[in-house]
Design an enzyme around this catalytic site. Structure first.
Site, PDB file in Angstrom:
ATOM      1  N   GLY A 118      84.986  31.068 -53.109  1.00  0.00           N
ATOM      2  CA  GLY A 118      83.549  31.335 -53.138  1.00  0.00           C
ATOM      3  C   GLY A 118      82.732  30.508 -52.160  1.00  0.00           C
ATOM      4  CB  SER A 122      87.057  35.728 -46.800  1.00  0.00           C
ATOM      5  OG  SER A 122      86.408  36.897 -47.166  1.00  0.00           O
ATOM      6  CG  ASP A 168      85.076  38.967 -45.442  1.00  0.00           C
ATOM      7  OD1 ASP A 168      84.461  38.738 -44.382  1.00  0.00           O
ATOM      8  OD2 ASP A 168      84.572  38.840 -46.570  1.00  0.00           O
TER       9      ASP A 168
END
Ligand code: ADP
Ligand code: MG
Length: 380
Positions: A118, A122, A168
């Site tokens: 978090g 990623s 990501d």
């Protein structure tokens, strides 16, 4: 990490597994450009997920998370979705592989990671791409790399409730040591650029704050961009996304759109150009220009796009004051990290000052993550 994973695999399943790894990511420049059809410029980093895997001849997946010290077991049908969040990422990857016609049968796995959760690096994409790559290899599915990234993205959409873009997972699958990847979010064309910042370090400073307005503010920004693009399109029908517009075309419609929408669009159009300028600079090994562009991006995100916050502006200002080459908020904004390009000789002083002055002002220390641009998903 390798050894710990194999030891656990042996203890649980009586043999060793085959090792795969994948990576978290940074984005050097190109923020809030993805949904405007512009460029992003990410790279994989030297922290990620590692997994030992072996087919087990049953219809079940048995997987152990070393970091949570928990196991999960699930079947491969749609209704077998596990309760544990971390296991859903793996289940989702299995399901999305199967949906694309790939073969997945029961397997055993043990995995661990070192991407902070978090923090904007990623970790979830690292987890998805590690398993997507591994299953494709183990079952010989021959799914191409772009589709592997999409398997991760669809996992987020369909099994984790996160409507993310492709960046990501793309970076986590396609990442290469010493290279950043410019991805055109409209055409999905991509190109590698060299990233060898000799004499510099890349460091993230995590403010550890998450301001709550993020999702409603995000939707408002998107609406502003669409509104500006629609106004420009009346004069220039070729403008499909805001990123297709020239700066002078935006000026033509200044009086027709709210000032706020104008400023948002000014940022986006500037940012698309900055990505191109950074790519040119990298081909000349010109990291000072790269850094200056990062500062310009921060200014835009803070003053035009208005997605920064007090903590991030503080870190950015401190970087400027201490002659750090480049610094900007990374990610969607309203919290998270700044990404900083720092000359090696200034690194210790900058980090010490950031820790001390940030803590004195905001009452908690920031977290520091050094990163090196590294390989993405791979077999070890
Ligand atoms: P991020 O910005 O890091 O991707 P997310 O909330 O999207 O944050 O993903 C974090 C989630 O991914 C964790 O809550 C966990 O379910 C899963 N995850 C990431 N890394 C690991 C790990 N090393 N072990 C187990 N689960 C992990
Ligand atoms: Mg995530």
């Amino acid at each position: 990490m390798k050894q710990k994973i194999q030891e656990k695999f042996k203890a649980l399943f009586g043999e060793e597994g085959v090792l795969y790894a994948s990576a978290g990511r940074i984005n050097l420049i190109g923020e809030h450009t993805d949904y405007n059809g512009g460029y992003v410029f990410p790279g994989a980093i030297d922290c990620g997920i590692m997994a030992a895997i072996k087919v087990n001849g049953t219809p079940k997946v048995k997987v152990f998370s070393l970091d949570y010290n928990e196991s999960a077991e699930f079947g491969l049908n749609e209704e077998d979705v596990p309760d544990k969040q971390w296991a859903r990422y793996i289940f989702g990857v299995c399901r999305e592989t199967i949906k694309r016609g790939g073969k997945v049968e029961g397997f055993n796995a043990v995995f661990a990671g070192d991407v902070p959760l978090g923090a904007g690096l990623s970790s979830s994409a690292a987890l998805e791409s590690c398993f997507a790559f591994a299953l494709n290899d183990i079952f010989g599915n021959g799914i191409d790399k772009f589709e592997l990234a999409k398997i991760g993205q669809s996992t987020e959409h369909n099994y984790c409730g996160v409507k993310c873009g492709i960046m990501d997972q793309f970076a986590s699958v396609f990442g290469k040591e010493g290279a950043l990847i410019r991805l055109n979010c409209k055409t999905l064309e991509y190109k590698y650029f060299p990233f060898h910042p000799k004499g510099y370090k890349l460091v993230l400073i995590d403010s550890c704050v998450k301001h709550e307005l993020a999702s409603s503010a995000y939707n408002k920004r998107r609406a502003s961009c669409e509104n500006a693009a629609a106004a420009i399109r009346k004069n220039h029908p070729e403008v499909e996304f805001l990123s297709d517009a020239k700066r002078v075309w935006l000026d033509e419609v200044r009086e027709q759109i709210p000032e706020e929408d104008f400023l948002r669009a000014e940022y986006v159009i500037g940012e698309v150009q900055r990505v191109l300028d950074v790519c040119d600079a990298l081909e000349r090994d010109d990291y000072e220009t790269v850094g200056e562009m990062m500062y310009q991006t921060h200014f835009g995100l803070s003053r035009l796009y208005e997605v920064s916050c007090e903590e991030l502006d503080f870190l950015n200002k401190l970087a400027r004051k201490m002659d750090v080459t480049g610094s900007r908020v990374m990610g969607g904004g309203f919290g998270g990290c700044t990404i900083n390009l720092v000359k090696e000789e200034l690194y210790d002083g900058f980090i010490a000052a950031a820790k001390e002055q940030f803590a004195a002002k905001f009452g908690h220390a920031p977290k520091i993550y050094d990163v090196v641009i590294s390989d993405g998903a791979r077999k070890l």
